[in-house]
Design an enzyme around this catalytic site. Structure first.
Site, PDB file in Angstrom:
ATOM      1  CB  CYS A  72      22.491  19.854  45.690  1.00  0.00           C
ATOM      2  SG  CYS A  72      23.878  18.993  44.945  1.00  0.00           S
ATOM      3  CB  CYS A  75      25.795  19.561  47.362  1.00  0.00           C
ATOM      4  SG  CYS A  75      25.620  20.248  45.714  1.00  0.00           S
TER       5      CYS A  75
END
Ligand SMILES: [Zn+2]
Length: 149
Positions: A72, A75
């Site tokens: 991600c 993230c």
């Protein structure tokens, strides 16, 4: 001397042992009674599902969790911001992170719909949740807004 401070429990980020501390020992950089490493590193502790449940259940301190995954992008972009927030928030708050790839059952049980998602736990239950990446200052502000008195 103020003797009214209640002892509190926190889980060692290194060995998982539950430690009992005087509340006023928090500021004195306490070490783990078993492994003698610092109980607060000022960095997010990576937890698997079992470690998450233990930390939530046995911690008298509020626990901030970052649900993330290695694939991600947002993230990964938030990771240094989260680390900066951890330096601000510990030891008032235990700061941890859970890789949702490694803990799919936990993510499903908690109904984590998108990542990154921050969740704040106190007294063994979730008290606030915020999906989406945030900067360090916003993370700290968000946590302090929701901390129990
Ligand atoms: Zn330890």
């Amino acid at each position: 001397m103020n003797t009214t401070a209640t002892p509190l429990h926190t889980v060692c980020p290194h060995c998982g042992t539950t430690n009992r501390l005087a509340a006023d020992a928090l500021a004195a950089a306490p070490d783990c009674g078993r492994c003698h490493r610092p109980l607060f590193t000022g960095a997010p502790t990576a937890l698997d599902e079992a470690g998450f449940h233990k930390t939530i259940a046995r911690s008298d301190l509020p626990v901030l969790v970052d649900f993330w995954a290695p694939w991600c992008g947002p993230c990964r972009a938030m990771a240094p911001q989260y680390e900066a927030a951890a330096r601000e928030l510990e030891p008032r708050v235990r700061v941890v992170k859970v890789d949702t790839e490694q803990a799919p059952a936990l993510s499903a049980a908690l109904n984590i719909r998108s990542i990154p998602t921050l969740a704040l736990f106190a007294g063994g239950r979730e008290i606030a949740r915020q999906p989406g990446a945030m900067g360090a200052a916003d993370i700290v502000r968000w946590v302090r807004t929701h901390l129990p008195a």
